[in-house]
Design an enzyme around this catalytic site. Structure first.
Site, PDB file in Angstrom:
ATOM      1  N   ASP A 140       0.556  -1.117   0.077  1.00 30.16           N
ATOM      2  CA  ASP A 140      -0.097  -0.049  -0.375  1.00 30.16           C
ATOM      3  C   ASP A 140       0.692   0.843  -0.036  1.00 30.16           C
ATOM      4  O   ASP A 140       2.171   1.511   0.514  1.00 30.16           O
ATOM      5  CB  ASP A 140      -0.733  -0.235   1.017  1.00 30.16           C
ATOM      6  N   ARG A 141       0.413   2.566  -0.670  1.00 27.93           N
ATOM      7  CA  ARG A 141       1.005   3.429  -0.316  1.00 27.93           C
ATOM      8  C   ARG A 141       1.952   4.014   0.863  1.00 27.93           C
ATOM      9  O   ARG A 141       2.946   4.170   1.024  1.00 27.93           O
ATOM     10  CB  ARG A 141       0.505   5.390  -0.997  1.00 27.93           C
TER      11      ARG A 141
END
Length: 308
Positions: A140-141
């Site tokens: 995830d970012r």
């Protein structure tokens, strides 16, 4: 696997287990090449047996030399972007990078040039390597840590196969709200999309099978926090975040799943990746130190702590 690199070519010595197989069988079964890749290798004459171009139906024998043109420049569509990267491991076939927060693993569209993939493409070009770069998994970012990249499509196929067979083990560390009562446990709950929130996932009876294993590493009673390690049997979107939230211990900083914003991001870090190298057959166990400033995770000997 007995091999050596000579310029653009990879030289493989045929081992006993490949005896009496033909070249096409070796590429399909042992090197995990796709039909498209096999077709291109054939058409472009990038494979030789004992320094000769031979039919792909030719049977090989132990000690034969299989040459594959693998290390030549291969243009790609990734826009290179300079970044100050933390390279944890690199060889002719693959590399492992410590991903920072606030960065996507790969571009979200054709004009996005800010992802980790763009940065790795620049890094390789700066070192004279133009490769068909591919990320093998993603984070995830706002999750940090180990990301594995393949430098060649053939290597990517081998690593993709290993990932599907669960031969690549990834270990995460997480800081969660609350003091866990159990030292270890497993969460086996299916995960699906949240119909009311496009970015969220939720526990759903008709969702995808998902299993997370966790182990308590430390408790911080004064802060009502716990430090865990997590491993996955599956790789669903937001899996650790959803699963830990489902047992009332959301990640600290993960406001999407019930955490409070005591950190600037969710406290999740891919601290270790371990697998057998597809060519050297060496077991790689690579640790990624957390890089957050201000710090989210304590200074630890993660190798010792996770093994203990």
């Amino acid at each position: 696997m007995n091999f050596e690199r000579k310029g653009d070519w990879l030289l493989l010595k045929i081992p006993t287990q490949w005896e009496n197989k033909n070249i096409e069988e070796i590429f399909a079964s042992y090197l995990c090449a796709s039909r498209k890749q096999i077709h291109l290798f054939k058409m472009e004459k990038k494979v030789q047996l004992n320094n000769q171009n031979v039919p792909w139906t030719t049977t090989v024998h132990k000690g034969d030399s299989l040459k594959i043109k693998l290390f030549h420049s291969q243009p790609n569509t990734i826009t290179p972007t300079y970044m100050d990267l933390s390279i944890l491991y690199e060889d002719d076939f693959l590399l492992i990078v410590n991903k920072p927060d606030s960065m996507d693993t790969h571009p979200n569209d054709q004009v996005d040039t800010t992802s980790l993939l763009n940065g790795v493409a620049f890094y390789l070009l700066a070192n004279g390597e133009e490769r068909q770069l591919k990320h093998i998994h993603r984070l995830d970012r706002d999750t940090t840590g180990c990301i594995l990249f393949a430098k060649h499509e053939l290597v990517a196929n081998m690593l993709d196969h290993m990932l599907r067979e669960r031969d690549i083990k990834r270990t995460y560390i997480a800081v969660v709200h609350g003091l866990l009562s159990k030292k270890k446990g497993s969460i086996d709950k299916p995960i699906g999309k949240d119909r009311h929130h496009s970015n969220r996932r939720r526990i759903a009876e008709n969702g995808q099978h998902a299993v997370t294993h966790y182990q308590l590493l430390k408790k911080y009673p004064n802060k009502n926090l716990s430090l865990l390690s997590c491993t996955l049997d599956t790789g669903r979107t937001h899996q650790i975040r959803v699963h830990l939230s489902s047992i009332k211990h959301p990640l600290a900083g993960d406001t999407l799943y019930g955490g409070t914003p005591i950190f600037t991001r969710q406290a999740l870090h891919a601290v270790n990746i371990q697998f057998k190298h597809p060519f050297t057959e060496e077991t790689l166990s690579i640790y990624a130190p957390p890089m957050d400033q201000p710090e989210i995770f304590p200074h630890e000997d993660w190798n010792h702590l996770l093994r203990g």
